[in-house]
Design a protein around this motif. Sequence first.
Motif, PDB file in Angstrom:
ATOM      1  N   UNK A 295       0.836  -1.191   0.000  1.00  0.00           N
ATOM      2  CA  UNK A 295       0.000   0.000   0.000  1.00  0.00           C
ATOM      3  C   UNK A 295       0.876   1.248   0.000  1.00  0.00           C
ATOM      4  N   UNK A 296       0.531   2.215  -0.854  1.00  0.00           N
ATOM      5  CA  UNK A 296       1.320   3.449  -0.929  1.00  0.00           C
ATOM      6  C   UNK A 296       1.267   4.212   0.390  1.00  0.00           C
ATOM      7  N   UNK A 297       0.085   4.269   0.999  1.00  0.00           N
ATOM      8  CA  UNK A 297      -0.050   4.989   2.262  1.00  0.00           C
ATOM      9  C   UNK A 297       0.817   4.356   3.343  1.00  0.00           C
ATOM     10  N   UNK A 298       0.800   3.005   3.425  1.00  0.00           N
ATOM     11  CA  UNK A 298       1.625   2.332   4.428  1.00  0.00           C
ATOM     12  C   UNK A 298       3.107   2.506   4.146  1.00  0.00           C
ATOM     13  N   UNK A 299       3.490   2.517   2.856  1.00  0.00           N
ATOM     14  CA  UNK A 299       4.903   2.702   2.514  1.00  0.00           C
ATOM     15  C   UNK A 299       5.386   4.088   2.914  1.00  0.00           C
ATOM     16  N   UNK A 300       4.577   5.110   2.643  1.00  0.00           N
ATOM     17  CA  UNK A 300       4.960   6.466   3.041  1.00  0.00           C
ATOM     18  C   UNK A 300       5.027   6.578   4.558  1.00  0.00           C
ATOM     19  N   UNK A 390      -1.564   8.374  -5.323  1.00  0.00           N
ATOM     20  CA  UNK A 390      -2.596   9.375  -5.147  1.00  0.00           C
ATOM     21  C   UNK A 390      -2.190  10.382  -4.074  1.00  0.00           C
ATOM     22  N   UNK A 391      -2.577  11.625  -4.282  1.00  0.00           N
ATOM     23  CA  UNK A 391      -2.204  12.680  -3.334  1.00  0.00           C
ATOM     24  C   UNK A 391      -2.776  12.409  -1.963  1.00  0.00           C
ATOM     25  N   UNK A 392      -4.011  11.899  -1.903  1.00  0.00           N
ATOM     26  CA  UNK A 392      -4.614  11.607  -0.603  1.00  0.00           C
ATOM     27  C   UNK A 392      -3.849  10.545   0.150  1.00  0.00           C
ATOM     28  N   UNK A 393      -3.385   9.489  -0.537  1.00  0.00           N
ATOM     29  CA  UNK A 393      -2.614   8.435   0.124  1.00  0.00           C
ATOM     30  C   UNK A 393      -1.274   8.965   0.623  1.00  0.00           C
ATOM     31  N   UNK A 398       1.877  10.552   5.503  1.00  0.00           N
ATOM     32  CA  UNK A 398       2.667  11.510   6.265  1.00  0.00           C
ATOM     33  C   UNK A 398       1.953  11.923   7.558  1.00  0.00           C
ATOM     34  N   UNK A 399       0.639  12.122   7.467  1.00  0.00           N
ATOM     35  CA  UNK A 399      -0.094  12.581   8.647  1.00  0.00           C
ATOM     36  C   UNK A 399      -0.246  11.491   9.703  1.00  0.00           C
ATOM     37  N   UNK A 400      -0.192  10.235   9.305  1.00  0.00           N
ATOM     38  CA  UNK A 400      -0.236   9.153  10.315  1.00  0.00           C
ATOM     39  C   UNK A 400       0.973   9.239  11.240  1.00  0.00           C
ATOM     40  N   UNK A 401       2.142   9.511  10.676  1.00  0.00           N
ATOM     41  CA  UNK A 401       3.331   9.673  11.521  1.00  0.00           C
ATOM     42  C   UNK A 401       3.199  10.909  12.409  1.00  0.00           C
ATOM     43  N   UNK A 534      -5.245  18.444   1.004  1.00  0.00           N
ATOM     44  CA  UNK A 534      -5.061  17.568  -0.164  1.00  0.00           C
ATOM     45  C   UNK A 534      -4.987  18.389  -1.443  1.00  0.00           C
ATOM     46  N   UNK A 535      -5.824  19.392  -1.579  1.00  0.00           N
ATOM     47  CA  UNK A 535      -5.776  20.251  -2.771  1.00  0.00           C
ATOM     48  C   UNK A 535      -4.456  21.022  -2.833  1.00  0.00           C
TER      49      UNK A 535
END
Length: 545
Positions: A295-300, A390-393, A398-401, A534-535
């Motif tokens: 997952x891109x989100x998990x990788x970031x 995706x920009x949202x992912x 980043x925001x999870x950290x 996000x925008x």
Amino acid sequence: MLRLLAADLRALVNVVGRREGRRSATATLVSLGFLLAVSWLFGQVLAMTPEVAELRHGLDADRARAAAGTLLMPALVMTLWFSFGGGARQLFEAPTLGLWWTAPLSSRAITLALWLRFATIVAVWCTALTTPALSSLGGALGLRFGLPALAAAALCLTLPTVAFVFAVQILVQRYLFGRRARLVMAGITTVGSLAFSAILIVGGLAQRDAAMAVVFAIRGRAVFPWLIEAPARLLAEDALGGVSATTALLAAATPLLAAVVLALLGPLHRLAWEIAGEAPESLGRRRRNRPWPTSAQAAVFRKELAQLLHQPGQLLGILFSTLIVVVLGASRFVGDHLDDARELPNGMRPVFMMLGLWLFAQLTVAPGCMVRLVVVDGRQWPLYMSAPVRTGALLLGKLRAAALLQAWPALVAVLIGATELGAGPAQIGLFLWIVPAGIAWTTALTGFVGTIPPLMRPAEDRNHLAVLLGVAILLLSLQLTALPGIWAWRALADWQAGEGPFATLSLASATTVVVAVLWGVLLLLSALAFGVARLQLARLRAPER
């Protein structure tokens, strides 16, 4: 060595002539102005303290020395912090070092030139930190600390201190190179950062207590280490009529001795620089059998955590500075105000105290999280622009950290609430029920401010003034987080008085409704802030026109 210093001055003039250099110079002047303002405000508190005026009667040279030495102590802490934090970059990472070592120059001359360059810069900061407070205290005591004496005292303090730190860094890099050297330096830098942050917090917010500490030190004729004793005697004797030959000789002897020590370490400095240029050993051991997330989100998210863990100084600074701020807030800045509020229902005061402590600690955690979103990733930004993510992912990863770091003060607030504020399991449970909504809002707000394109556009050469403006916007916005809490306070206070829309409900029902409203408002605001962020991040990822 003099030619090297002259080259530094010419390079400084050339840098200021460029737009990026002017921005950096403006940010430096703003930071110096901040130190001057803090020192001036503290000096005014000192001058208006009745106990300080009483010391004017019977003032002698020993008490004048104690007065000067007490206000020079923060300068010593700042010098140590600057030296351990930025000294290694001067010694081993300066862009001109490669040219200097290949030129027909003496290694001793190079080491001494770096020392004089860095110590002079630190002396300017020390002068800004101490001059307004010393001038105000001198006026209250009938002493006149002249600017030449203040500058001489700053050099007398910074030259040997920076030399000591440089010697330690050269020896550590030479004989404890790699992972051990980085851990040692990160730990020492963290301690200095915490000490200086605590001084600024106490000097800016607990000024009355700090002023009384100065009074007690003057009354007791405090004894200082020699790094403070020599410049303190220099200032005291200059203010009382003249510097004796003995004091002038002793004040000059320490920098000269420091210069001799650094000159002897010149050859070791070159060897340490060559070792520092090798590939550094990782601070953590990679787990080989664990696959990278698809997952891109998990990788970031994992990349953000790995980047943070490989910078132990920043991580320890965030954790321990939060602890210091919350402890100070528990005893003075939050507890003293909330403990006097008797209109709340029984058992609710500890909950609001812990919420106030958590929000107060966000003022130290959130700016670092904001800067890490975009600004510090300037070198990786071409990858973010071209990656099929995706920009949202990307933003969520980043925001999870950031959310993890902003949740840390809640744990500290719980410990303070259980040990100092009398919070029981019910109060702690209610606090833990509310605080996730607050974390969602502060994290989304951090993302909103941290992605404003005019301020946070990534670049290898940061616009420090724009970053400072972004930090100011974030700190002001975080204070608006208290508005829903103030509404909840008033709603429960009205219930206690038998008034308001919840007067007919039980305490449990009224609390449930209030918490539900808080959750709804904070989640709505969080969604709006995240959508705007996000925008803005999509604009940052787009190619520049």
